[in-house]
Design a protein around this motif. Sequence first.
Motif, PDB file in Angstrom:
ATOM      1  N   LEU A  68     -10.739  10.844  -5.706  1.00 58.05           N
ATOM      2  CA  LEU A  68     -10.676   9.813  -6.738  1.00 58.05           C
ATOM      3  C   LEU A  68      -9.313   9.141  -6.678  1.00 58.05           C
ATOM      4  CD1 LEU A  68     -12.312  11.524  -9.862  1.00 58.05           C
ATOM      5  CD2 LEU A  68     -13.395  10.280  -7.978  1.00 58.05           C
ATOM      6  N   VAL A  69      -9.301   7.837  -6.924  1.00 59.34           N
ATOM      7  CA  VAL A  69      -8.049   7.083  -6.877  1.00 59.34           C
ATOM      8  C   VAL A  69      -7.923   6.222  -8.124  1.00 59.34           C
ATOM      9  CG1 VAL A  69      -7.962   7.043  -4.357  1.00 59.34           C
ATOM     10  CG2 VAL A  69      -9.125   5.188  -5.581  1.00 59.34           C
ATOM     11  N   ALA A  70      -6.680   5.941  -8.480  1.00 60.36           N
ATOM     12  CA  ALA A  70      -6.400   5.004  -9.568  1.00 60.36           C
ATOM     13  C   ALA A  70      -6.086   3.652  -8.955  1.00 60.36           C
ATOM     14  CB  ALA A  70      -5.227   5.494 -10.402  1.00 60.36           C
ATOM     15  N   CYS A  71      -6.750   2.622  -9.438  1.00 60.52           N
ATOM     16  CA  CYS A  71      -6.507   1.255  -8.965  1.00 60.52           C
ATOM     17  C   CYS A  71      -5.719   0.527 -10.049  1.00 60.52           C
ATOM     18  CB  CYS A  71      -7.832   0.557  -8.672  1.00 60.52           C
ATOM     19  SG  CYS A  71      -8.742   1.350  -7.327  1.00 60.52           S
ATOM     20  N   ILE A  72      -4.445   0.302  -9.758  1.00 61.51           N
ATOM     21  CA  ILE A  72      -3.500  -0.190 -10.762  1.00 61.51           C
ATOM     22  C   ILE A  72      -3.170  -1.657 -10.488  1.00 61.51           C
ATOM     23  CG2 ILE A  72      -1.237   0.197 -11.810  1.00 61.51           C
ATOM     24  CD1 ILE A  72      -1.317   3.045 -10.721  1.00 61.51           C
ATOM     25  N   PRO A  73      -3.348  -2.546 -11.473  1.00 57.14           N
ATOM     26  CA  PRO A  73      -2.949  -3.951 -11.282  1.00 57.14           C
ATOM     27  C   PRO A  73      -1.465  -4.029 -10.931  1.00 57.14           C
ATOM     28  CG  PRO A  73      -4.238  -3.691 -13.287  1.00 57.14           C
ATOM     29  CD  PRO A  73      -3.925  -2.305 -12.803  1.00 57.14           C
ATOM     30  N   GLU A  74      -1.125  -4.979 -10.082  1.00 56.46           N
ATOM     31  CA  GLU A  74       0.245  -5.051  -9.575  1.00 56.46           C
ATOM     32  C   GLU A  74       1.278  -5.202 -10.701  1.00 56.46           C
ATOM     33  OE1 GLU A  74       0.494  -8.308  -6.919  1.00 56.46           O
ATOM     34  OE2 GLU A  74      -0.334  -9.789  -8.308  1.00 56.46           O
ATOM     35  N   GLU A  75       0.931  -5.846 -11.824  1.00 51.78           N
ATOM     36  CA  GLU A  75       1.885  -6.031 -12.920  1.00 51.78           C
ATOM     37  C   GLU A  75       2.155  -4.726 -13.674  1.00 51.78           C
ATOM     38  OE1 GLU A  75      -2.112  -7.837 -14.381  1.00 51.78           O
ATOM     39  OE2 GLU A  75      -0.959  -7.638 -12.509  1.00 51.78           O
ATOM     40  N   LEU A  76       1.250  -3.700 -13.473  1.00 52.73           N
ATOM     41  CA  LEU A  76       1.467  -2.403 -14.119  1.00 52.73           C
ATOM     42  C   LEU A  76       1.999  -1.354 -13.154  1.00 52.73           C
ATOM     43  CD1 LEU A  76      -1.841  -2.118 -16.232  1.00 52.73           C
ATOM     44  CD2 LEU A  76       0.405  -2.933 -16.989  1.00 52.73           C
ATOM     45  N   TYR A  77       2.072  -1.714 -11.907  1.00 47.93           N
ATOM     46  CA  TYR A  77       2.452  -0.749 -10.871  1.00 47.93           C
ATOM     47  C   TYR A  77       3.968  -0.532 -10.857  1.00 47.93           C
ATOM     48  CZ  TYR A  77       2.837   1.339  -6.191  1.00 47.93           C
ATOM     49  OH  TYR A  77       3.122   2.163  -5.132  1.00 47.93           O
ATOM     50  N   ALA A  78       4.369   0.745 -10.826  1.00 46.23           N
ATOM     51  CA  ALA A  78       5.805   1.084 -10.849  1.00 46.23           C
ATOM     52  C   ALA A  78       6.218   1.849  -9.599  1.00 46.23           C
ATOM     53  CB  ALA A  78       6.119   1.907 -12.097  1.00 46.23           C
ATOM     54  N   GLY A  79       5.468   1.693  -8.529  1.00 46.46           N
ATOM     55  CA  GLY A  79       5.850   2.315  -7.269  1.00 46.46           C
ATOM     56  C   GLY A  79       5.357   3.726  -7.083  1.00 46.46           C
ATOM     57  N   GLU A  80       4.422   4.196  -7.908  1.00 47.91           N
ATOM     58  CA  GLU A  80       3.918   5.564  -7.792  1.00 47.91           C
ATOM     59  C   GLU A  80       3.226   5.800  -6.448  1.00 47.91           C
ATOM     60  OE1 GLU A  80       3.433   4.248 -12.154  1.00 47.91           O
ATOM     61  OE2 GLU A  80       2.995   3.428 -10.167  1.00 47.91           O
TER      62      GLU A  80
END
Length: 298
Positions: free
Chosen positions: A168-180
């Motif tokens: 399973l993966v988390a798909c994070i919008p680029e504006e919420l992404y913090a480099g995880e």
Amino acid sequence: MPNINLKLLQTFLLAAESGSFRKAAEESNRSPSAVSMQIKDLEEQIGISLFTRTPQRVNLTSEGQVLFEEIGLAMADVQASLDKLTELAARRKGKIQIACAPTLATSRLGDILSTFKLRYPRSVVEVQETPPQAALAMLQQQEVEFYIGPEVPNLNDFHFESIIDDPLVACIPEELYAGEKTIRLDAITQFPLIMLNRKTAVRGLVDRLTREEGIELNVQYEVESAQTALALASSGLGVSIVPGIALGRNVDRRIRVVPLDNPNARRAVGIITTRGYVQQRYAEQLIALIRTNLRGEG
């Protein structure tokens, strides 16, 4: 009672229906004397007189009438079964009916079937997009040859062949992404979530993992398909949790795909078949192609 030759019963039915040994002989391409002898053999085997004989015709005795009605029903059942088998064989010839998890159907099945069509241009494939439990019912009724999707528990009457491990993966919008590089479930609670609904196997797995960790997710949207969840995430509405295989070959640039940091956030994906069921040749070839495609071989 001794075992009765089926031909004797067939001759008996012809004679009973026509009321004449001569007509029964004509329909069965035998001589009247051969028919008479077979009826006599049957009567001797069961110890009952089945016909009263006159020069003009033969008539059933009361015991013969009982046998005629019972054998007629049994023969009708046998014929219906044979007709069903013939229909099934004709339907299977050159045509494959399969069931597939929606996440696979929208991400990987197109490439698989395209290659298959090039190899077997006369083949016809009918696809039922369905979750696993509904697919099991189809397999039991022989409505489909096999199912492509995740493993499910208690497959007593079925065989599961694991092909890949699907995280399973988390798909994070680029504006919420913090480099995880990876993300824990408890860290996802800070985001609005787009989740598959409770009819899906993925949602069941996520719910089990969150219960084990004692956390509650901030679910803002519930959808039926992984493709819809990905589309909403790409629009910036929140983070979606989907199986990795749902991503397909191309991922929208507006989202970042981050694996979940939990060793149990994964599932086996493969092929489910009914135990003892003999696959037709086209189905065997399609299964072989599915193995190769999902494993990324060739």
